[in-house]
Design a protein around this motif. Structure first.
Motif, PDB file in Angstrom:
ATOM      1  N   TYR A   1      -2.088 -14.244  -8.111  1.00  0.00           N
ATOM      2  CA  TYR A   1      -3.550 -14.274  -8.014  1.00  0.00           C
ATOM      3  C   TYR A   1      -4.200 -13.167  -8.839  1.00  0.00           C
ATOM      4  CZ  TYR A   1      -8.152 -14.421  -5.703  1.00  0.00           C
ATOM      5  OH  TYR A   1      -9.497 -14.509  -5.424  1.00  0.00           O
ATOM      6  N   ASP A   2      -3.667 -11.962  -8.719  1.00  0.00           N
ATOM      7  CA  ASP A   2      -4.235 -10.816  -9.436  1.00  0.00           C
ATOM      8  C   ASP A   2      -3.343 -10.345 -10.573  1.00  0.00           C
ATOM      9  OD1 ASP A   2      -6.754 -10.355  -8.332  1.00  0.00           O
ATOM     10  OD2 ASP A   2      -5.912  -9.334  -6.583  1.00  0.00           O
ATOM     11  N   GLY A   3      -2.443 -11.209 -11.025  1.00  0.00           N
ATOM     12  CA  GLY A   3      -1.535 -10.873 -12.112  1.00  0.00           C
ATOM     13  C   GLY A   3      -0.104 -11.148 -11.681  1.00  0.00           C
ATOM     14  N   PRO A   4       0.826 -11.026 -12.615  1.00  0.00           N
ATOM     15  CA  PRO A   4       2.224 -11.315 -12.296  1.00  0.00           C
ATOM     16  C   PRO A   4       2.723 -10.496 -11.104  1.00  0.00           C
ATOM     17  CG  PRO A   4       1.932 -11.022 -14.659  1.00  0.00           C
ATOM     18  CD  PRO A   4       0.635 -10.626 -14.007  1.00  0.00           C
ATOM     19  N   GLY A   5       3.213 -11.209 -10.088  1.00  0.00           N
ATOM     20  CA  GLY A   5       3.754 -10.578  -8.897  1.00  0.00           C
ATOM     21  C   GLY A   5       2.711 -10.072  -7.917  1.00  0.00           C
ATOM     22  N   LEU A   6       1.445 -10.260  -8.217  1.00  0.00           N
ATOM     23  CA  LEU A   6       0.371  -9.790  -7.337  1.00  0.00           C
ATOM     24  C   LEU A   6      -0.215 -10.977  -6.568  1.00  0.00           C
ATOM     25  CD1 LEU A   6      -1.312  -7.236  -9.763  1.00  0.00           C
ATOM     26  CD2 LEU A   6       0.258  -6.757  -7.872  1.00  0.00           C
ATOM     27  N   ASP A   7       0.569 -11.453  -5.619  1.00  0.00           N
ATOM     28  CA  ASP A   7       0.179 -12.596  -4.794  1.00  0.00           C
ATOM     29  C   ASP A   7      -0.890 -12.169  -3.794  1.00  0.00           C
ATOM     30  OD1 ASP A   7       2.273 -13.765  -6.166  1.00  0.00           O
ATOM     31  OD2 ASP A   7       3.651 -13.723  -4.456  1.00  0.00           O
ATOM     32  N   ARG A   8      -1.733 -13.117  -3.391  1.00  0.00           N
ATOM     33  CA  ARG A   8      -2.790 -12.823  -2.425  1.00  0.00           C
ATOM     34  C   ARG A   8      -2.964 -13.989  -1.461  1.00  0.00           C
ATOM     35  NH1 ARG A   8      -1.765  -8.518  -4.126  1.00  0.00           N
ATOM     36  NH2 ARG A   8      -3.084  -7.173  -5.396  1.00  0.00           N
ATOM     37  N   VAL A   9      -3.529 -13.666  -0.320  1.00  0.00           N
ATOM     38  CA  VAL A   9      -3.989 -14.632   0.678  1.00  0.00           C
ATOM     39  C   VAL A   9      -5.509 -14.635   0.571  1.00  0.00           C
ATOM     40  CG1 VAL A   9      -4.117 -15.164   3.133  1.00  0.00           C
ATOM     41  CG2 VAL A   9      -2.010 -14.203   2.167  1.00  0.00           C
ATOM     42  N   SER A  10      -6.094 -15.817   0.498  1.00  0.00           N
ATOM     43  CA  SER A  10      -7.542 -15.944   0.309  1.00  0.00           C
ATOM     44  C   SER A  10      -8.195 -16.489   1.570  1.00  0.00           C
ATOM     45  CB  SER A  10      -7.812 -16.887  -0.867  1.00  0.00           C
ATOM     46  OG  SER A  10      -9.195 -17.030  -1.089  1.00  0.00           O
ATOM     47  N   PHE A  11      -9.328 -15.866   1.931  1.00  0.00           N
ATOM     48  CA  PHE A  11     -10.065 -16.250   3.135  1.00  0.00           C
ATOM     49  C   PHE A  11     -11.486 -16.656   2.781  1.00  0.00           C
ATOM     50  CE2 PHE A  11      -7.198 -12.816   4.407  1.00  0.00           C
ATOM     51  CZ  PHE A  11      -6.564 -13.347   5.508  1.00  0.00           C
TER      52      PHE A  11
END
Length: 164
Positions: free
Chosen positions: A150-160
């Motif tokens: 989400y925010d770049g390679p390997g920077l996964d996120r949970v979205s609300f």
């Protein structure tokens, strides 16, 4: 306690809080990541939609950095929230969120968005309790929808998202 909008001069205090309030989470790299997520520009350009809580002694107790989306006219966004360890579970965070919800409504916004890390289970549980819905991601981990890179390679996120 005093609630007010932040000023650029509050930046050093926020940087200390970002280093101290998370109990060393992520080591030096985690501290730096948190500090880089709250640059001075948020206090200069989004002060009217952000808040600080100070104790009677003037010490920083909590903060919320938020803004109104310029791209999505019905959306407001909570960027970063912190509550001092002694103030957690005392309603400070919820009070800040509700103040931001009122601010967003006052500007005609009908939804609030935010993100967190998939490993921050406390944040995921908190946002769910606050009425946020988890948005579908590109995969599911531990029952949680995750947006990979989400925010770049390997920077996964949970979205609300939360409707107002």
């Amino acid at each position: 306690m005093t609630l007010r909008h932040p000023a650029a001069s509050d930046h050093p205090r926020l940087q200390v809080a970002l280093a101290d309030w998370w109990g060393g989470l992520g080591g030096d790299a985690g501290v730096l990541q948190r500090q880089l997520l709250v640059p001075r520009l948020f206090l200069q350009h989004f002060a009217e939609t952000s808040y600080l809580v100070e104790g009677d002694d003037g010490a920083l107790r909590a903060f919320l950095i938020g803004f109104l989306s310029q791209t999505e006219p019905k959306t407001a966004y909570i960027h970063f929230v912190g509550v001092c360890p002694e103030g957690q579970r005392g309603g400070l965070g919820s009070a800040l969120y509700h103040r931001f919800f009122d601010t967003a409504r006052g500007h005609g916004r009908t939804q609030v968005r935010c993100i967190t890390s998939p490993t921050n289970l406390n944040s995921i549980a908190y946002h769910t309790r606050m009425g946020f819905r988890l948005e579908p991601g590109d995969r599911v981990e531990g029952g949680v929808p995750v947006h990979g890179d989400y925010d770049g390679p390997g920077l996964d996120r949970v979205s609300f998202v939360r409707d107002l």
